[in-house]
Scaffold this motif. Structure first.
Motif, PDB file in Angstrom:
ATOM      1  N   LEU A  72       3.484  22.283  -1.834  1.00  0.00           N
ATOM      2  CA  LEU A  72       3.641  21.766  -0.449  1.00  0.00           C
ATOM      3  C   LEU A  72       3.668  22.929   0.791  1.00  0.00           C
ATOM      4  CD1 LEU A  72       4.143  19.143   1.306  1.00  0.00           C
ATOM      5  CD2 LEU A  72       6.530  19.849   0.995  1.00  0.00           C
ATOM      6  N   GLU A  73       4.468  23.757   0.469  1.00  0.00           N
ATOM      7  CA  GLU A  73       4.742  25.023   1.372  1.00  0.00           C
ATOM      8  C   GLU A  73       3.219  25.733   1.737  1.00  0.00           C
ATOM      9  OE1 GLU A  73       8.148  27.095   0.276  1.00  0.00           O
ATOM     10  OE2 GLU A  73       9.375  25.647   1.302  1.00  0.00           O
ATOM     11  N   GLN A  74       2.521  25.730   0.718  1.00  0.00           N
ATOM     12  CA  GLN A  74       1.343  26.337   0.419  1.00  0.00           C
ATOM     13  C   GLN A  74       0.067  25.799   1.029  1.00  0.00           C
ATOM     14  OE1 GLN A  74       0.173  28.905  -2.729  1.00  0.00           O
ATOM     15  NE2 GLN A  74       2.304  29.654  -2.967  1.00  0.00           N
ATOM     16  N   CYS A  90      -0.151  17.278  -6.980  1.00  0.00           N
ATOM     17  CA  CYS A  90       0.949  16.659  -7.344  1.00  0.00           C
ATOM     18  C   CYS A  90       1.382  16.336  -8.763  1.00  0.00           C
ATOM     19  CB  CYS A  90       1.287  15.188  -6.543  1.00  0.00           C
ATOM     20  SG  CYS A  90       1.212  15.064  -4.938  1.00  0.00           S
ATOM     21  N   LEU A  91       2.283  16.405  -9.262  1.00  0.00           N
ATOM     22  CA  LEU A  91       2.867  16.212 -10.765  1.00  0.00           C
ATOM     23  C   LEU A  91       2.270  14.722 -11.156  1.00  0.00           C
ATOM     24  CD1 LEU A  91       3.692  16.926 -13.514  1.00  0.00           C
ATOM     25  CD2 LEU A  91       5.913  16.218 -12.437  1.00  0.00           C
ATOM     26  N   LEU A  92       2.565  13.833  -9.934  1.00  0.00           N
ATOM     27  CA  LEU A  92       2.555  12.372 -10.121  1.00  0.00           C
ATOM     28  C   LEU A  92       1.900  11.948  -8.725  1.00  0.00           C
ATOM     29  CD1 LEU A  92       2.714   9.739 -11.935  1.00  0.00           C
ATOM     30  CD2 LEU A  92       5.152   9.684 -11.360  1.00  0.00           C
ATOM     31  N   ALA A  93       0.932  11.147  -8.803  1.00  0.00           N
ATOM     32  CA  ALA A  93       0.575  10.408  -7.370  1.00  0.00           C
ATOM     33  C   ALA A  93       0.190   9.235  -7.605  1.00  0.00           C
ATOM     34  CB  ALA A  93      -0.586  11.493  -6.918  1.00  0.00           C
ATOM     35  N   LEU A  94       1.124   8.091  -7.025  1.00  0.00           N
ATOM     36  CA  LEU A  94       0.877   6.540  -7.164  1.00  0.00           C
ATOM     37  C   LEU A  94       0.409   6.207  -5.929  1.00  0.00           C
ATOM     38  CD1 LEU A  94       3.809   5.965  -9.552  1.00  0.00           C
ATOM     39  CD2 LEU A  94       1.481   6.414 -10.259  1.00  0.00           C
ATOM     40  N   TYR A 145      10.367  18.752  -5.259  1.00  0.00           N
ATOM     41  CA  TYR A 145      10.976  19.206  -6.216  1.00  0.00           C
ATOM     42  C   TYR A 145      10.810  20.941  -6.082  1.00  0.00           C
ATOM     43  CZ  TYR A 145       7.015  19.108  -9.653  1.00  0.00           C
ATOM     44  OH  TYR A 145       5.979  19.224 -10.116  1.00  0.00           O
ATOM     45  N   ASP A 146      12.316  21.468  -6.144  1.00  0.00           N
ATOM     46  CA  ASP A 146      12.515  22.708  -5.943  1.00  0.00           C
ATOM     47  C   ASP A 146      11.556  23.974  -6.640  1.00  0.00           C
ATOM     48  OD1 ASP A 146      13.634  22.290  -3.589  1.00  0.00           O
ATOM     49  OD2 ASP A 146      15.446  22.739  -4.154  1.00  0.00           O
ATOM     50  N   THR A 147      11.435  23.505  -8.026  1.00  0.00           N
ATOM     51  CA  THR A 147      10.921  24.623  -8.890  1.00  0.00           C
ATOM     52  C   THR A 147       9.869  23.794  -9.786  1.00  0.00           C
ATOM     53  OG1 THR A 147      11.487  26.021 -10.829  1.00  0.00           O
ATOM     54  CG2 THR A 147      12.816  24.002 -10.563  1.00  0.00           C
ATOM     55  N   ASP A 199       0.890  -1.224  -0.018  1.00  0.00           N
ATOM     56  CA  ASP A 199       0.089  -0.046   0.027  1.00  0.00           C
ATOM     57  C   ASP A 199       0.815   1.244  -0.249  1.00  0.00           C
ATOM     58  OD1 ASP A 199       1.041  -0.188   2.671  1.00  0.00           O
ATOM     59  OD2 ASP A 199      -0.973   0.390   3.378  1.00  0.00           O
ATOM     60  N   GLY A 200       2.289   1.063  -0.373  1.00  0.00           N
ATOM     61  CA  GLY A 200       2.954   2.196  -0.596  1.00  0.00           C
ATOM     62  C   GLY A 200       2.618   3.364  -1.607  1.00  0.00           C
ATOM     63  N   THR A 201       3.166   4.464  -1.184  1.00  0.00           N
ATOM     64  CA  THR A 201       2.703   5.488  -2.209  1.00  0.00           C
ATOM     65  C   THR A 201       4.016   6.197  -2.651  1.00  0.00           C
ATOM     66  OG1 THR A 201       2.483   7.320  -0.429  1.00  0.00           O
ATOM     67  CG2 THR A 201       0.716   6.116  -1.121  1.00  0.00           C
ATOM     68  N   TYR A 202       3.945   6.882  -3.519  1.00  0.00           N
ATOM     69  CA  TYR A 202       5.002   7.575  -4.637  1.00  0.00           C
ATOM     70  C   TYR A 202       4.371   8.901  -5.113  1.00  0.00           C
ATOM     71  CZ  TYR A 202       8.650   8.885  -7.907  1.00  0.00           C
ATOM     72  OH  TYR A 202       9.608   9.517  -8.510  1.00  0.00           O
ATOM     73  N   ARG A 203       4.888   9.926  -4.708  1.00  0.00           N
ATOM     74  CA  ARG A 203       4.067  11.289  -5.001  1.00  0.00           C
ATOM     75  C   ARG A 203       5.254  12.282  -5.309  1.00  0.00           C
ATOM     76  NH1 ARG A 203       0.839  10.110  -0.761  1.00  0.00           N
ATOM     77  NH2 ARG A 203      -1.406   9.904  -1.525  1.00  0.00           N
ATOM     78  N   LEU A 204       5.399  13.163  -6.586  1.00  0.00           N
ATOM     79  CA  LEU A 204       6.164  14.132  -7.064  1.00  0.00           C
ATOM     80  C   LEU A 204       5.351  15.538  -6.822  1.00  0.00           C
ATOM     81  CD1 LEU A 204       7.376  12.773 -10.478  1.00  0.00           C
ATOM     82  CD2 LEU A 204       8.558  13.061  -8.300  1.00  0.00           C
ATOM     83  N   GLN A 205       5.809  16.190  -6.130  1.00  0.00           N
ATOM     84  CA  GLN A 205       5.140  17.416  -5.872  1.00  0.00           C
ATOM     85  C   GLN A 205       6.095  18.757  -5.666  1.00  0.00           C
ATOM     86  OE1 GLN A 205       2.991  17.701  -1.894  1.00  0.00           O
ATOM     87  NE2 GLN A 205       1.464  19.083  -2.390  1.00  0.00           N
ATOM     88  N   PRO A 206       5.598  19.793  -6.382  1.00  0.00           N
ATOM     89  CA  PRO A 206       6.510  21.057  -6.253  1.00  0.00           C
ATOM     90  C   PRO A 206       6.325  21.497  -4.891  1.00  0.00           C
ATOM     91  CG  PRO A 206       4.574  21.428  -7.859  1.00  0.00           C
ATOM     92  CD  PRO A 206       4.556  19.923  -7.161  1.00  0.00           C
ATOM     93  N   ARG A 207       7.639  22.219  -4.542  1.00  0.00           N
ATOM     94  CA  ARG A 207       7.729  22.729  -3.395  1.00  0.00           C
ATOM     95  C   ARG A 207       6.832  23.779  -2.947  1.00  0.00           C
ATOM     96  NH1 ARG A 207      13.783  24.738  -0.956  1.00  0.00           N
ATOM     97  NH2 ARG A 207      12.818  25.313   1.165  1.00  0.00           N
ATOM     98  N   GLU A 208       6.552  24.799  -3.947  1.00  0.00           N
ATOM     99  CA  GLU A 208       5.544  25.763  -3.619  1.00  0.00           C
ATOM    100  C   GLU A 208       4.158  25.237  -3.369  1.00  0.00           C
ATOM    101  OE1 GLU A 208       3.986  29.714  -6.008  1.00  0.00           O
ATOM    102  OE2 GLU A 208       4.939  27.895  -7.274  1.00  0.00           O
TER     103      GLU A 208
END
Length: 163
Positions: A49-51, A56-60, A150-152, A38-47
């Protein structure tokens, strides 16, 4: 840093190193095996997350979805091929939750991904940090969740391969 024993920290280092080696060597079949079912993998811009924005760009959301992404990378996605090389910093243990059955480790590590196109030069492709929840299984430490922050938001095309 939350204290864990040397053996566990050594296993944590190996988890991070083995993960980077597997995705850098295009050993896509190994990638899902770093996660629990049941593991998850996500790519999210820092902006975002901070807001507190969930986009997310990708959410598995499961190992099955991660396997499906492997199938897509190998069989259905057409793109200009490239190599990638991860440079991963030392993981920092944020906290350890002591459980009845096993411990849960919350850790972070900085990363940089270098991309090299077959006929081009190497460039920084993506940089940020991993925010991970890691659990012990009979097979060793595995990712319960990996959030790649990711930072940008300016990424140089699309992200095909795992970060």
């Amino acid at each position: 840093m939350m204290m864990i024993d040397f053996q566990t920290y050594f296993e944590l280092l190996n988890l991070y190193g083995d993960y980077a080696m597997a995705v850098d060597s295009s050993d896509w079949e190994k990638w899902p095996e770093f996660f629990v079912e049941d593991g998850t993998y996500r790519l999210q811009p820092r902006e975002n997350l901070e807001q507190g924005l969930p986009l997310c760009l990708l959410a598995l959301e499961s190992k099955a979805m991660i396997r499906d992404r492997v199938y897509g990378v190998k069989e259905t996605m057409y793109h200009d091929p490239y190599y990638q090389r991860h440079i991963v910093g030392m993981p920092r243990v944020i906290s350890v939750e002591r459980g009845r059955d096993a411990d849960t480790i919350h850790a972070e590590a900085n990363y940089t991904v270098i991309r090299t196109k077959y006929d081009g030069e190497s460039t920084v492709f993506n940089a940020g940090y991993y925010r991970d929840v890691i659990v012990r299984t009979p097979e060793g430490l595995r990712l319960k969740s990996r959030l790649c922050v990711y930072d940008t938001e300016m990424i140089p095309n699309s992200i095909i391969y795992p970060i």
